[in-house]
Design a protein around this motif. Structure first.
Motif, PDB file in Angstrom:
ATOM      1  N   HIS A  55       0.868  -1.177   0.000  1.00  0.00           N
ATOM      2  CA  HIS A  55       0.000   0.000   0.000  1.00  0.00           C
ATOM      3  C   HIS A  55       0.904   1.225   0.000  1.00  0.00           C
ATOM      4  O   HIS A  55       1.799   1.349   0.828  1.00  0.00           O
ATOM      5  CB  HIS A  55      -0.884   0.025   1.248  1.00  0.00           C
ATOM      6  N   PHE A  56       0.674   2.125  -0.944  1.00  0.00           N
ATOM      7  CA  PHE A  56       1.483   3.337  -1.014  1.00  0.00           C
ATOM      8  C   PHE A  56       0.645   4.569  -1.302  1.00  0.00           C
ATOM      9  O   PHE A  56       1.167   5.670  -1.285  1.00  0.00           O
ATOM     10  CB  PHE A  56       2.582   3.203  -2.076  1.00  0.00           C
ATOM     11  N   ALA A  57      -0.630   4.399  -1.587  1.00  0.00           N
ATOM     12  CA  ALA A  57      -1.488   5.528  -1.938  1.00  0.00           C
ATOM     13  C   ALA A  57      -2.647   5.652  -0.956  1.00  0.00           C
ATOM     14  O   ALA A  57      -3.153   4.648  -0.454  1.00  0.00           O
ATOM     15  CB  ALA A  57      -2.034   5.357  -3.355  1.00  0.00           C
ATOM     16  N   ILE A  58      -3.046   6.877  -0.715  1.00  0.00           N
ATOM     17  CA  ILE A  58      -4.180   7.130   0.171  1.00  0.00           C
ATOM     18  C   ILE A  58      -5.482   6.710  -0.507  1.00  0.00           C
ATOM     19  O   ILE A  58      -6.404   6.228   0.133  1.00  0.00           O
ATOM     20  CB  ILE A  58      -4.219   8.608   0.572  1.00  0.00           C
ATOM     21  N   SER A  59      -5.529   6.862  -1.830  1.00  0.00           N
ATOM     22  CA  SER A  59      -6.712   6.486  -2.593  1.00  0.00           C
ATOM     23  C   SER A  59      -6.298   5.673  -3.808  1.00  0.00           C
ATOM     24  O   SER A  59      -5.324   6.005  -4.479  1.00  0.00           O
ATOM     25  CB  SER A  59      -7.461   7.736  -3.057  1.00  0.00           C
ATOM     26  N   ARG A  60      -7.056   4.630  -4.108  1.00  0.00           N
ATOM     27  CA  ARG A  60      -6.797   3.837  -5.308  1.00  0.00           C
ATOM     28  C   ARG A  60      -7.521   4.367  -6.531  1.00  0.00           C
ATOM     29  O   ARG A  60      -7.306   3.883  -7.630  1.00  0.00           O
ATOM     30  CB  ARG A  60      -7.269   2.397  -5.089  1.00  0.00           C
ATOM     31  N   SER A  61      -8.407   5.320  -6.343  1.00  0.00           N
ATOM     32  CA  SER A  61      -9.236   5.751  -7.473  1.00  0.00           C
ATOM     33  C   SER A  61      -9.357   7.272  -7.546  1.00  0.00           C
ATOM     34  O   SER A  61     -10.448   7.821  -7.422  1.00  0.00           O
ATOM     35  CB  SER A  61     -10.619   5.112  -7.373  1.00  0.00           C
ATOM     36  N   PRO A  62      -8.228   7.965  -7.785  1.00  0.00           N
ATOM     37  CA  PRO A  62      -8.335   9.416  -7.943  1.00  0.00           C
ATOM     38  C   PRO A  62      -9.090   9.753  -9.224  1.00  0.00           C
ATOM     39  O   PRO A  62      -9.070   8.981 -10.195  1.00  0.00           O
ATOM     40  CB  PRO A  62      -6.876   9.872  -8.025  1.00  0.00           C
ATOM     41  N   GLU A  63      -9.750  10.878  -9.222  1.00  0.00           N
ATOM     42  CA  GLU A  63     -10.512  11.312 -10.396  1.00  0.00           C
ATOM     43  C   GLU A  63      -9.550  11.935 -11.409  1.00  0.00           C
ATOM     44  O   GLU A  63      -8.866  12.922 -11.114  1.00  0.00           O
ATOM     45  CB  GLU A  63     -11.575  12.328  -9.978  1.00  0.00           C
ATOM     46  N   ARG A  64      -9.496  11.360 -12.603  1.00  0.00           N
ATOM     47  CA  ARG A  64      -8.553  11.785 -13.628  1.00  0.00           C
ATOM     48  C   ARG A  64      -8.631  13.279 -13.919  1.00  0.00           C
ATOM     49  O   ARG A  64      -7.610  13.966 -14.004  1.00  0.00           O
ATOM     50  CB  ARG A  64      -8.786  10.980 -14.907  1.00  0.00           C
ATOM     51  N   ALA A  65      -9.833  13.806 -14.099  1.00  0.00           N
ATOM     52  CA  ALA A  65      -9.993  15.229 -14.436  1.00  0.00           C
ATOM     53  C   ALA A  65      -9.444  16.119 -13.325  1.00  0.00           C
ATOM     54  O   ALA A  65      -8.827  17.153 -13.593  1.00  0.00           O
ATOM     55  CB  ALA A  65     -11.464  15.543 -14.708  1.00  0.00           C
ATOM     56  N   SER A  66      -9.667  15.727 -12.089  1.00  0.00           N
ATOM     57  CA  SER A  66      -9.170  16.503 -10.952  1.00  0.00           C
ATOM     58  C   SER A  66      -7.644  16.451 -10.877  1.00  0.00           C
ATOM     59  O   SER A  66      -6.982  17.466 -10.635  1.00  0.00           O
ATOM     60  CB  SER A  66      -9.781  15.965  -9.657  1.00  0.00           C
TER      61      SER A  66
END
Length: 181
Positions: free
Chosen positions: A36-47
């Motif tokens: 695990h290295f990320a706080i979120s696995r699904s960031p919003e691409r546009a953001s």
């Protein structure tokens, strides 16, 4: 074009490739044996794209500036890794930058992380504006911690239960810093 991935400084034309990379890379966190290295696995691409655009367009004298070094796979031209330095929020902390880095699984353990760090640290030295580089790393991410230590970063402290990911997994975050020059 073929050969080893190469590193270059990002510009506005790289926003889509960078956003695609962040989405792919974040999805790898904690999957198929990956740490695990990320706080979120699904960031919003546009953001991701819009926030990067805002940072990259700022001058180094402006708060929240960003400069990103990309690891580019030469055959497809895809961004497969990055290291971004981000400037402070206030004039009193503009001598510091925060480092964020990520490399997609197929390109790890090949020396690319060290190369990205050397490029960014060299750039920071040349600007003469960055006196310190700070970062946060998950305590359990021993390969990343080892790389940062080899590059001269020293541990400042730990924040226990800094993040809760994947249905409550508690993650301790370690703060590290490198003095430039």
């Amino acid at each position: 074009m073929s050969g080893r991935p190469f590193i270059r400084l990002a510009d506005r034309t790289d926003l889509d490739g960078f956003a695609d990379h962040i989405v792919r890379h974040s999805a790898e966190s904690g999957r198929e044996g990956s740490l695990h290295f990320a706080i979120s696995r699904s960031p919003e691409r546009a953001s991701v794209r819009e926030h990067a655009r805002q940072r990259w367009e700022r001058a180094l004298e402006e708060s929240l500036w960003g400069r990103c070094f990309l690891l580019v796979e030469p055959v497809r031209g895809w961004v497969v890794g990055h290291l971004e330095l981000r400037g402070g929020r206030f004039s009193a902390e503009m001598h510091r930058a925060i480092l964020g880095m990520g490399i997609e699984r197929g390109y790890t353990r090949k020396g690319h992380g060290q190369q990205l760090m050397e490029a960014a640290i060299g750039w920071a030295k040349r600007t003469g504006k960055v006196a310190w580089i700070d970062l946060g790393v998950f305590e359990h991410n021993l390969p990343a911690r080892s790389l940062y230590q080899r590059m001269g970063f020293v541990e400042n402290g730990k924040r226990k239960d800094a993040f809760r990911i994947d249905s409550g997994m508690q993650v301790t975050d370690i703060s590290m810093s490198l003095r430039i020059g």
